[in-house]
Design an enzyme around this catalytic site. Sequence first.
Site, PDB file in Angstrom:
ATOM      1  N   VAL A   8       3.290  -7.430  11.723  1.00 35.15           N
ATOM      2  CA  VAL A   8       2.606  -7.534  10.773  1.00 35.15           C
ATOM      3  C   VAL A   8       3.361  -7.473   9.360  1.00 35.15           C
ATOM      4  CG1 VAL A   8       0.405  -7.101  11.994  1.00 35.15           C
ATOM      5  CG2 VAL A   8       1.586  -5.196  10.494  1.00 35.15           C
ATOM      6  N   SER A   9       2.855  -8.023   8.330  1.00 36.62           N
ATOM      7  CA  SER A   9       3.713  -8.177   7.128  1.00 36.62           C
ATOM      8  C   SER A   9       3.540  -6.833   6.281  1.00 36.62           C
ATOM      9  CB  SER A   9       3.297  -9.363   6.242  1.00 36.62           C
ATOM     10  OG  SER A   9       3.460 -10.524   6.860  1.00 36.62           O
ATOM     11  N   THR A  10       2.456  -5.975   6.217  1.00 39.28           N
ATOM     12  CA  THR A  10       2.058  -5.081   5.520  1.00 39.28           C
ATOM     13  C   THR A  10       1.504  -3.980   6.406  1.00 39.28           C
ATOM     14  OG1 THR A  10      -0.257  -5.794   4.837  1.00 39.28           O
ATOM     15  CG2 THR A  10       1.757  -6.692   3.541  1.00 39.28           C
ATOM     16  N   GLN A  13      -2.324  -4.163   7.188  1.00 36.96           N
ATOM     17  CA  GLN A  13      -2.767  -4.951   8.410  1.00 36.96           C
ATOM     18  C   GLN A  13      -2.502  -4.194   9.713  1.00 36.96           C
ATOM     19  OE1 GLN A  13       0.142  -8.268   7.539  1.00 36.96           O
ATOM     20  NE2 GLN A  13      -1.449  -9.517   7.072  1.00 36.96           N
TER      21      GLN A  13
END
Length: 179
Positions: A8-10, A13
């Site tokens: 996931v990017s962050t 998330q």
Amino acid sequence: MIIGYARVSTDEQSLDSQTDALSEAGAEKVFSDRVSGSKRARPELDRMLEQLRDGDIVAVTKYDRLARSLKDLLEIVETIRGRGAGFRSLAEDIDTTTPAGRLVFHVFASIAQFERERISERTKEGLASARRRGRIGGRPPALSVAQKDEVRRMRDEEHRGIPEIARLFKVSERTVRRA
């Protein structure tokens, strides 16, 4: 062995849906990162790649979890292949352990890259169109034209230092230097 990779990017998330899907697909071990796919430095991905053995299969829920650009995706999948392992993407039903799966993988990866480039082109076209109509994007300038004139006057006539001027105008020293 099927080895899962989730990303996931962050930090906000959740990886849960990806890890659940990978477990359902038979992944015995799942590596996960919380970092943008555009970043190549991903510790868990690197750790997973180092541990691959001949016959292993790397599974992801969607191939964009592995990489954002076609170049990176192809490099990572080639690294997987070079270790004697295969690649499987659950959502796109891609399995590079078969000739047909390799063909489908390359076609899908090319289409994804094409779509990203088209999105970029459309964005640039939209920004150019807005500029032609007099709209300028970005945040407003920190200093008005009059304030910039005053900054220059304070520096040249009053011989004030940049740090002092920045404090007076409540802007960064860099903003004062640019003025």
